[in-house]
Enzyme design. Sequence first.
Site, PDB file in Angstrom:
ATOM      1  N   CYS A  13      -2.214  -4.826  -8.924  1.00  0.00           N
ATOM      2  CA  CYS A  13      -1.694  -3.465  -8.978  1.00  0.00           C
ATOM      3  C   CYS A  13      -1.906  -2.831 -10.347  1.00  0.00           C
ATOM      4  CB  CYS A  13      -0.214  -3.458  -8.611  1.00  0.00           C
ATOM      5  SG  CYS A  13       0.747  -4.722  -9.451  1.00  0.00           S
ATOM      6  N   SER A  35       0.822  -1.208   0.000  1.00  0.00           N
ATOM      7  CA  SER A  35       0.000   0.000   0.000  1.00  0.00           C
ATOM      8  C   SER A  35       0.857   1.260   0.000  1.00  0.00           C
ATOM      9  CB  SER A  35      -0.897   0.009   1.236  1.00  0.00           C
ATOM     10  OG  SER A  35      -0.122   0.189   2.416  1.00  0.00           O
ATOM     11  N   GLU A  69       6.750  -0.365  -4.856  1.00  0.00           N
ATOM     12  CA  GLU A  69       5.619  -0.300  -5.783  1.00  0.00           C
ATOM     13  C   GLU A  69       4.388  -0.147  -4.918  1.00  0.00           C
ATOM     14  OE1 GLU A  69       2.538  -2.986  -7.743  1.00  0.00           O
ATOM     15  OE2 GLU A  69       4.521  -3.865  -8.061  1.00  0.00           O
ATOM     16  N   GLY A 122       1.792   2.105   3.699  1.00  0.00           N
ATOM     17  CA  GLY A 122       2.887   1.279   4.195  1.00  0.00           C
ATOM     18  C   GLY A 122       4.204   1.628   3.544  1.00  0.00           C
TER      19      GLY A 122
END
Length: 493
Positions: free
Chosen positions: A285, A225, A248, A228
């Site tokens: 993603c 995330s 990422e 995070g």
Amino acid sequence: MTTLRSINPITGDAFCADFPVHEESDVERACILAEAAFDTYRAADHEVRARLLETIAEQILAIGDPLIEAAVRESGLPRARIEGERGRTIGQLRMFAEVVRAGNWLQVRIDPAQPDRTPLPRPDIRMRMIPLGPVAVFGASNFPLAFSTAGGDTASALAAGCPVVVKGHPAHPVTGMLVASAISRAVVECGLPEGVFQHLVGPSHELGAALVRNPRISAVGFTGSRAGGLALLTIAQARPVPIPFYAEMSSINPVLILPAALKARGAELGAQFISSLTMGAGQFCTNPGLIIAIAGDGLDAFTQAAIEAVQAAPAQVMLTGAIRDTYVAHTGALASHDALVTLACSVDSGDALRAGSYLFRTTAAQFLVEPGLGHEVFGASSMLIVCDDVGEQMAVLNALEGQLTATLHMEAGDHEMAQSLIPLLERKAGRILVNGWPTGVEVCHAMVHGGPFPATSDSRTTSVGSLAIDRFLRPVSYQNFTASLLPKELRGS
């Protein structure tokens, strides 16, 4: 002693034995071992490094059905998807073995001495890339194999000559343990030090923070995330010696449907779009979270086909209860937003572990005054933005953050418009697709799975493809060395 149990997201039940949770003292031990192994591992012959990667692949395959069954049970993903992901994991490891043997990653440059050059002679200068040092890798929730313990970050770091300390994702501890054991067996089989690979398990943020903070870690690979990733990036940058942090994090992957394509294949594109959106409950993603189209022929057909496909899509199990709760909260907020119309949502089964799909609609004008509408929703939710003309389409693109992907659907009549859009898309995304859908990332030399912030923390890099090795290398020049002192790759003319 704190323990962790695996949760089956389909039933919500815990299963398997309790896992001891690692603590900060375990982080320290793992990093000490990694640092102790670094000089031995980086000096190992390239064939040894390549053979390690291939042996890891063999050991993972040797686990057989227990690995597939564990990953299915812990993720809620179908068996075929997990089998395909295992194949991708094996393929990545073998590809990096070939990369190591080829040696192009060394990027050798040689400028021979020119003693007679005037007005000043030039010394002999030679350059190669060397590994950074021990690398911390964070496993991802949505890919329990290909982006986790033996995923692309681990494979590329080991290929570069860097020991790896993995912080396994707490959503699939059994899967992570099985893969970690396979890697450890490969390390022993290849006669390498124990510290070449270490594996940590635990649900706390403090465990990951301690790993990034440890002074023996030289770089970090992260998939997860935005919140995070940014928290760990802050730690990496605040260290007395800051380190590269390759994250990422967040992408909505805009899809532009140009007028001729919309007119020619509107209904077909609408159905394909929802098929991509709902794949794996939208937990990719590269999920197509934004459709940008100009009002005109074919838009109604596209919209109707998409609505019908959403309504027919069953509610699907999400990876964890926390991910499902966040998705429900985000889609609920969008459904009540004044700037949006809810075009369709699939029937929610009422099961607290499953979630339906959503399709919203807004105008370009409304989107441009509501920047929060462009934030990622992790799951099968997407938004159709209707533009009045190409000027509004360009304005929407300009307003977007950095993306992993951008897609153009076009026909021959759209080429002039596409030509005007591509320079802007190059600034916004790491991968541009034509007449395809962004879900599905091929593992190959030319692939870029990265992009401008916040898609990644460093837009110069990729986490998929052979270029991923460059993240864990740095250049060193050797000036006026005698041949006997030079690294073997730099000897010769």
